[in-house]
Each structure stands twice: as structure tokens, then as C-alpha cells.
Design an enzyme around this catalytic site. Structure first.
Site, mmCIF file in Angstrom:
data_model
loop_
_atom_site.group_PDB
_atom_site.id
_atom_site.type_symbol
_atom_site.label_atom_id
_atom_site.label_comp_id
_atom_site.label_asym_id
_atom_site.label_seq_id
_atom_site.Cartn_x
_atom_site.Cartn_y
_atom_site.Cartn_z
ATOM 1 N N HIS A 355 0.797 -1.242 0.000
ATOM 2 C CA HIS A 355 0.000 0.000 0.000
ATOM 3 C C HIS A 355 0.822 1.279 0.000
ATOM 4 C CE1 HIS A 355 -3.938 -1.912 0.917
ATOM 5 N NE2 HIS A 355 -3.155 -2.827 1.452
ATOM 6 N N LYS A 543 -8.080 14.081 4.864
ATOM 7 C CA LYS A 543 -7.280 12.865 4.848
ATOM 8 C C LYS A 543 -6.233 13.011 5.935
ATOM 9 C CE LYS A 543 -6.349 13.812 0.421
ATOM 10 N NZ LYS A 543 -6.808 12.564 -0.176
ATOM 11 N N ARG A 544 -5.430 11.952 6.175
ATOM 12 C CA ARG A 544 -4.349 12.087 7.139
ATOM 13 C C ARG A 544 -3.481 13.294 6.775
ATOM 14 N NH1 ARG A 544 -3.338 7.859 10.823
ATOM 15 N NH2 ARG A 544 -1.666 9.223 11.550
ATOM 16 N N LYS A 549 0.982 14.541 1.209
ATOM 17 C CA LYS A 549 -0.395 14.832 0.785
ATOM 18 C C LYS A 549 -0.601 16.337 0.559
ATOM 19 C CE LYS A 549 -2.256 10.760 3.207
ATOM 20 N NZ LYS A 549 -2.931 9.897 2.218
ATOM 21 N N THR A 651 -8.441 6.692 -1.761
ATOM 22 C CA THR A 651 -9.782 6.144 -1.930
ATOM 23 C C THR A 651 -10.848 7.217 -1.694
ATOM 24 O OG1 THR A 651 -9.471 5.266 0.303
ATOM 25 C CG2 THR A 651 -9.396 3.679 -1.498
ATOM 26 N N LYS A 655 -14.694 8.336 -3.374
ATOM 27 C CA LYS A 655 -15.921 8.663 -2.635
ATOM 28 C C LYS A 655 -16.464 10.021 -3.080
ATOM 29 C CE LYS A 655 -13.881 6.074 1.108
ATOM 30 N NZ LYS A 655 -12.924 6.168 2.218
#
Ligand code: 26W
Length: 810
Positions: A355, A543-544, A549, A651, A655
Site C-alpha cells: 500500500h 485525509k491524514r 499529501k 480512496t 468517494k
């Protein structure tokens, strides 16, 4: 007998009075929720038992998804949906003057996961059950899940997640299914009738107690099992002689020492630390899980030599990799198979998903730690390594560097990814680009050695939770336009496209989004006391919190926009509400600092009368599954802006698209596949490509300092980090500033800055054309079917596990 409103009401009242020995109207909402949850679980038990009975015949190959994390969120709403009784219960409760939604809100999230990896495991369970695939989860029942995040004076404060404080109505403790897991001790080999036998003595014993949760398939009578293990000490073990010797404390400590194994979920994702307790956790659940699977298999008459034909063990990242040597141990030491046969069975049973490519996330354990904690397991790993390295020597004579980098044990570490690749028959990445990077870069040597093991399985999300249950109004519109086939076959969502010519449909899409935004605005007001306007663009980044990111890139553009508004308060722009959410690992200083920055920007901007109707910044506390459901359906813009090559898949991107948001994205992870589905006209792509990023790594000619010096806008926002604008303490954001300038901006934030601004200008322009905007949202919804985890699970089932559904489904 099908459940009717009348039957439900009677059952519910009975359940309530049995549980609490009082009248329904005397109960609290918590008590009503618990009675309802217990009843719903009861409704599933008949199918649960019947499904288990079918599996006992061993006609169907079963898969066990081993994962250190299962991020389930709440279960009531989804259980009702999948049992097909949500409307009946809602109506029945209404007649009893109870609002189902209020009870649903009482439920604590089951937060036994960090983020993407844990939530994926939860979506997969839902899809396996809904497709009728015999597939179960195996993990740890942490007493404390992922911490609750409070934002206090702009900073993250971590609070223990006491999710078990009020009873968990979904689980059943299976005392009779306990297993024993052994730690430490010494191993001796003895020759018994010409066969080497291994004896393990002087170990510590931990009792593994399983708690089972039903995983209910969508309207198909299939109920699979999620089995989570809890560590307990064996009471009989209590040494009363120590009590007499006054060593009572030592015994008590031993109890809590043992129980500490399943105490808490490690809150680091993407950063590995070699903590002994984590290694214990890994062996604990893997050993308990495998022992119980094999015990059950044999009880049902299964032949150990055919294990791989009847059982698949899937490992979710490297965390459960000890399943490989543990299965070898069971096959050799307990089942007395020869090495080669055991190895063959093991390899053919186990499959592995990677992952992340972040080097700092790769697990490796110090040799002496593994040796001391798991002496027999270490011997087996050593033997696997020895045999495997001799194959490498044959193939690559003299290539020492290559061999040592591919070895399972080297530099005094056990490398878990290497063990996972060698000991499994399938290695997959989670999006096309990610798999290509694994094959051609991170795991290139392994790909050359085992070309057939590598494959891609692009992630997915369960549309039942993320669309049907969490966005009922959009679901109703879809049913009205394209019928309800998409529920069982989400690929049918594509039929929605032809309805986008219809102005009424466009208008409905707009209204549904507006209503969801109003609901979120209420929630924001309730939680934060800040008024936001549902007419503004809801621009969401949840998100985290992690440097790759790039929440900082988002911060910098807001700071830049603010500068422009200060220069020109009449700037022509559609008002925007920037919504952030996400937790930082407690030890990750830069991520925590980023949260402080978001809050500092919010403080400044939200209180500045000059700009206050144009931009608002919100940092939602405690981002978690149940909050995600409310935020995602209300988003206009989905921020997916990771440094290209770093986000394995993502992911939440799926969504958001499924709920009709427009994605602003780099060509990273599954964003690429989303782009391929909707085409460039219906997504906003910006930033470096993967080749450009990889080229920078190769040539090392990136200089953030040059960018800073040559771009006055960038210079200005960066300087704002340390000039007192966002904090009187000028050093408060110094580390972020340094990471971008002194440490040469590892994630190319400055390089992508201008392109990102342009992308956002396109968003602004597009949003003004309401109809066009909604049409694009509609196209995104229509093309989201492929990102249902049903598609993903079908691929795993066919190409990796070779499992068959209990019945033919669409
Ligand atoms: C050892 C510490 C640690 C803990 C968790 C290292 C790495 C992890 C996970 C692999 C991190 C994770 O959740 N990865 C995410 O997995 C998602 C599901 O495949 C992907 O969509 C995300 O891109 C990826 O970051």
C-alpha cells in the site's frame, strides 16, 4: 418470515424491556440505540449460522483477510440497509415516536484503523459479503482505537478513544474458540526416529480471545465474520506462591503486560518504528488467526495437504507477514510435513498487497528482537532466507549488492516486504501507476526474479455505505432516473449520463448538493460556532495530515488568495469555504505544525471583515468515518493534490466523485484512472507528472530556493509564514518554512504552486456556469461505478484467491 413494521415494533419493545426491565419511554437514547443494535444483530444471526454451516462443507474456498486495521465506522445504518429493513425500522420507530437518525448518531465509530488501509479492509468485507464470497476478516480488538482528536487553541490534542466504554452490541465473545500464543523461550532440536523435531520451552503464554462481528451482505442472506482477537492472561496462570512471597505486584504487572498487547492501535501510518509491542501485536493476531483457521478446517474434515486449495490468506500490507513463517511452523512442527511440501502450501495460500512506496514506511525488525521474542519463527525465517538466497546466488553469481538488497535478512534486520514477496504467490499494488512503480522501480529486482507474481488491483469503495446509505437524496434521484439496478451493479450508474441533458435532473443535482451543504453548514456551526454559506464553493481537503499529501500547498494558496483580497477586496471570485479534516501522527511534528497553520489561517481569515464573505477556513475536529460521510456528500471540490508518485491510490478521491464533487488532482494514484474514466474535460488536473518527479530524483536539479527568489508571489506567501502575520511567535511556522526552503521542498510544493493556482482559477470560472458544473458532477457520478469495491473484490477473487461466490450474483 419477512419483518413487517408491526413485527419490528413488537420485537423492539420486547428487546428493550428484556435488556433494561423498564418501559421504552423511560429509556435514554443510548439504551434505545443499544436495544436496536442488539435486535438488528439478532436478526442477522439465523443467516450467520446458516452461512457458517454452508462453509463447513468445505465446498467453497474461503479467504481470510488479515489486517492490523479495520476502520469500520458505524454499523447500525449499514446493517439495516444490507438486511433490507431500513425503511421498515424507520417507520416502526417513527410510530413509537423515535427518530432512527438520532439513534444512528449515538453509535460510536469503530475506529480500529488509521486511514486508507484500514478503511479499504472495511470496504472489502462489505463487498465480499455482498457478492456472496466466503471471505472473513482477521485482526486485533484494540481496547483503544485511533485516538480522538481535539483542536485546542489551534493545536491537535490526542485523547484516548474509549470506544468500548458502552457495550459494543455488534460483537460476540467466543470463549470456546480461544487460542494460545507463545512468546519468548528457547527452542531445541532433537532427532526423533531420523526426523528433526523442534521443542519450544520456557515461553510466555498469552490467551487470545476472539470477538466475532457479523458482516452482513446486501440483501443476500450471506453473513461472513470479522474475528478480532483480544489478549488476556490465563487466570490459572496466576502464581499464588508469588503472592505469598509478596510479589503480588509482579503478577498483576504480568497480567497488564500480557493485556497490553491488544491495548492500543499504533497511530502512525506511513512511518515505521521498530517497537517491540507492535511486533508482539503482529505475531499475536497472526498466530491466533492461523491456529483457529487450521483447527476449524481440520475439524470440518479438511486435509492439511490441500490447505491452499481450500483457504486463502491475504495479508494487508506487510503488517501480518509473520503469517508466512507461522504457517510454516504449524505445517512442519505440528502437522509434521516436510519443508518443501510446507513451503509449497504456504506460498500458494498467502497473497500480499503493498500500500505504500514510502521508504520510511517499510517494516524491518532487528534480528535480535525477532530472535528473542519468536525464537522458532526466527529459525524458520532464517531457513527461508537461506534457501532463497542460494537461488539468488545461482541466478546472479557475484552480484552481491543485488542479493543483499533482495535478501530477507540483511544488515541485521528482517525485511518484511522481502519476506512477503518471497513467501506469497501474488503481490499487488493498489492503482495502475503504483503497481508500475513497484514493478519498475521499488521492487524491480523482485519483478525480474518473479515476473508472474506482480499484478494490479485498483482500490475501490463500497457504494452501499458511501452512496446509498450516506447520500439518500442522490440515491433517490438515481433510482428515479435510471432505476435501481445500479445498487446491485454499480456499473449501471453510467446510464445516468443520458439524463444529464435534462434540465430538471441538473436542477435536482444542484438542490441535493445544496441540501447536503446546508446540513454540513449546521454541523460546522454546531461544532465550531462558525457560520458558512452553502452558496459558497465547498472546497474540501480531508485525509491524514502528511507532507506528501501537501496540505501545505493548499494552505499556501489560501494565504496567497488572502493576500490578493487584501490588495483588492473587490476581487471577482466565487466565495469559497475551505474545509480541512485529518489527524496527525502524535510524533509527527511537521504534520502537527500544519494543523496549527490551518487553524492560524482560519483564525486570521474568518475574523477579517474585509474578506469574511469571500473566504472561510474550517478545520473540522476529529475526522473519522462518520464525519467523512457528512462532509463528502456536501463537497463541491475534492482536493487530491499529493506529490505525484507518492499516493499509492487514494480512496477518498473515489468517494468524492461518486457523490458528485469535481476533483482537483495531480496525476497520482487512482486519480489517473479517475481521469481516464471521466476524461480531461471533467476533472481538473495540474502539476508535475510522474516522469518529471522521477527525473528530478535522478538529476537532483530541483532548487526551491531558485523558485522562491524568482517568484514574488511565492516569496510573499512563504515570508508570511515567518513575518508575524499568522502568529506573533515568528518561529511558530519556521519548521514548515524550513522544510520548503532550507531542506529543498522534498514534495515539490513550490514547483506545483502556480499550476495549482491556475487550476483553482479554472474551478472558479467553471462554478459560475451552474449548469455545466452540475453536468460535470453528474458525469463523475455516472463514471464512478468502476470504483466500487465490488469490482475490486471480483478481481481479487478471480485473479488471486480463486474463490467462488455462494450463488451467482450480478
Ligand atoms: C508501519 C507503519 C505503517 C502503518 C500503515 C506504514 C504504512 C501504513 C499504511 C500502508 C498506510 C496506508 O494507509 N496507505 C494507504 O493505503 C490506501 C489503501 O490502499 C491507499 O489508498 C493510500 O494511497 C495509501 O496511502
Amino acid at each position: 418470515m419477512p419483518i413487517t413494521t408491526e413485527i419490528f415494533k413488537k420485537d423492539f419493545e420486547e428487546k428493550f424491556s428484556k435488556m433494561y426491565a423498564k418501559e421504552l419511554n423511560e429509556g435514554s437514547d443510548l439504551e434505545r440505540y443499544q436495544a436496536l443494535g442488539t435486535l438488528v444483530r439478532d436478526y442477522a444471526t439465523k443467516d450467520w449460522i446458516e452461512t457458517n454451516n454452508k462453509y463447513k462443507s468445505l465446498e467453497n474456498k474461503e479467504v481470510y483477510y488479515f489486517s492490523m486495521e479495520f476502520l469500520l465506522g458505524r454499523l447500525l445504518g449499514d446493517s439495516l440497509l444490507n438486511l433490507g429493513i431500513r425503511d421498515i425500522c424507520k417507520e416502526g420507530l417513527r410510530e413509537l415516536d423515535i427518530d432512527l437518525e438520532i439513534l444512528e448518531e449515538i453509535e460510536q465509530d469503530q475506529g480500529l484503523g488509521n486511514g486508507g488501509l484500514g478503511r479499504l479492509a472495511a470496504c472489502f468485507l462489505d463487498s465480499m459479503a455482498s457478492l456472496g464470497i466466503p471471505g472473513h476478516g482477521c485482526g486485533i480488538r484494540y481496547k483503544y482505537g485511533f485516538f480522538d482528536q481535539k483542536i485546542i487553541e489551534g493545536s491537535q490534542v490526542e485523547v484516548a478513544d474509549k470506544w468500548l466504554q458502552s457495550k459494543n452490541v455488534w460483537e460476540i465473545r467466543k470463549e470456546d474458540k480461544c487460542e494460545i500464543v507463545k512468546f519468548g523461550g528457547i527452542v531445541t532440536a532433537r532427532n526423533i526416529d531420523g526426523r528433526l523435531k523442534f521443542y519450544h520451552d520456557g515461553y510466555e503464554v498469552v490467551k487470545a480471545v476472539p470477538y466475532d462481528t457479523p458482516v452482513i451482505g446486501y440483501e443476500n442472506n450471506v453473513v461472513n465474520t470479522l474475528r478480532l482477537w483480544s489478549a488476556e492472561s490465563i487466570e490459572d496462570n496466576f502464581d499464588f506462591s508469588s503472592f505469598n512471597r509478596g510479589e503480588y505486584d509482579r503478577e498483576i504487572n504480568n497480567k497488564s503486560y500480557v493485556e497490553s498487547i491488544s491495548y492500543i492501535l499504533y497511530p502512525e501510518d506511513s512511518f515505521y518504528e521498530g517497537k517491540l509491542l507492535r511486533l508482539k501485536q503482529q505475531y499475536f493476531f497472526v498466530s491466533a488467526g492461523l491456529q483457529s483457521i487450521i483447527r476449524n478446517y481440520k475439524k470440518n474434515g479438511g486435509s492439511i495437504k490441500k490447505l491452499h486449495e481450500k483457504i486463502s490468506i491475504h495479508i494487508n500490507d506487510t503488517h501480518p507477514t509473520l503469517a508466512i513463517p507461522e504457517l510454516m511452523r504449524i505445517l512442519i512442527d505440528e502437522e509434521e510435513l516436510e519443508w518443501d511440501e510446507a513451503w509449497n502450501i504456504t506460498k500458494n495460500t498467502v497473497s500480499y498487497t503493498n500500500h505504500t512506496i514510502l521508504a520510511e514506511a517499510l517494516e524491518k525488525w532487528p534480528v535480535n528482537m525477532v530472535q528473542e521474542l519468536l525464537p522458532r519463527i526466527y529459525m524458520i525465517i532464517e531457513e527461508i532466507n537461506k534457501r532463497y538466497c542460494s537461488m539468488l546466488w545461482d541466478k546472479y553469481p557475484g552480484e552481491w549488492h543485488k542479493i543483499s538488497s533482495m535478501a530477507i535478512i540483511s544488515d541485521n534486520y528482517v525485511k518484511m516486504a522481502n519476506l512477503a514477496i518471497v513467501g506469497s504467490h501474488s503481490v499487488n499494488g493498489v492503482a495502475k501507476l503504483h503497481t508500475e512503480i513497484l514493478k519498475n522501480k521499488e521492487m524491480a529486482d523482485f519483478y525480474e526474479f518473479y515476473p508472474n507474481k506482480f499484478n494490479n488491483k485498483t482500490n475501490g469503495i463500497t457504494h452501499r455505505r458511501w452512496l446509498i446509505r450516506s447520500n439518500p437524496d442522490l440515491t433517490a434521484l438515481l433510482k428515479d432516473t435510471i432505476g435501481d439496478e445500479f445498487i446491485k451493479n454499480p456499473m449501471k450508474l453510467v446510464n445516468f449520463k443520458e439524463h444529464l441533458k435534462n434540465k430538471n435532473v441538473i436542477e435536482s443535482l444542484y438542490k441535493i448538493k445544496y441540501k447536503n451543504k446546508e446540513k454540513l453548514a449546521k454541523e460546522i456551526y454546531k461544532e465550531k460556532g462558525i457560520v458558512v454559506d452553502p452558496n459558497s464553493i465547498f472546497d474540501v481537503h480531508v485525509k491524514r495530515i502528511h507532507a506528501y499529501k501537501r496540505q501545505t500547498l493548499n494552505c499556501l494558496r489560501i494565504m496567497d488568495l488572502y493576500n490578493r483580497l487584501l490588495e483588492n477586496p473587490n476581487l471577482d471570485m466565487v466565495p469559497r469555504t475551505f474545509i480541512f479534516g485529518g489527524k496527525a501522527a502524535p510524533g509527527y511534528h511537521l504534520a502537527k505544525n500544519t494543523i496549527q497553520l490551518i487553524n492560524a489561517i482560519a483564525d486570521k481569515v474568518n475574523n477579517d471583515p474585509i474578506v469574511k464573505d469571500k473566504i472561510k477556513v474550517i478545520m473540522m475536529d476529529n475526522y473519522r468515518v462518520s464525519l467523512a460521510e457528512k462532509i463528502i456528500r456536501a463537497a463541491d471540490v475534492s482536493e487530491q493534490i499529493s506529490t505525484t508518485t507518492k499516493e499509492a491510490s487514494g480512496t477518498s478521491n473515489m468517494k468524492f466523485m461518486m457523490n458528485g464533487a469535481i476533483t482537483v488532482a495531480t496525476l497520482d494514484g487512482a486519480n489517473i484512472e479517475i481521469r481516464d474514466e471521466v476524461t480531461d474535460d471533467n476533472i481538473i488536473i495540474f502539476g508535475l507528472t510522474s516522469d518529471e518527479v522521477l527525473n528530478y530524483y535522478k538529476t537532483c536539479d530541483y532548487s526551491s530556493f531558485d523558485i522562491y527568489n524568482n517568484d514574488s508571489r511565492i516569496k510573499k506567501v512563504l515570508d508570511n509564514l515567518i513575518d508575524g502575520k499568522y502568529s506573533e511567535d515568528r518561529n511558530k511556522f519556521r519548521d514548515i518554512y524550513d522544510s520548503l526552503l532550507i531542506y529543498n521542498d522534498e514534495f515539490f510544493v513550490l514547483r506545483d504552486f502556480n499550476d495549482y493556482i491556475k487550476a483553482q482559477e479554472r474551478v472558479d470560472k467553471l462554478y459560475r456556469d451552474k449548469e455545466k458544473w452540475q453536468r460535470i458532477c453528474g458525469i463523475n457520478i455516472a463514471h464512478s461505478g468502476i470504483f466500487s469495491s465490488d469490482r475490486t473484490i471480483r478481481e481479487y477473487s478471480k485473479e488471486i484467491w480463486n474463490t467462488k461466490a455462494l450463488y451467482k450474483s450480478e
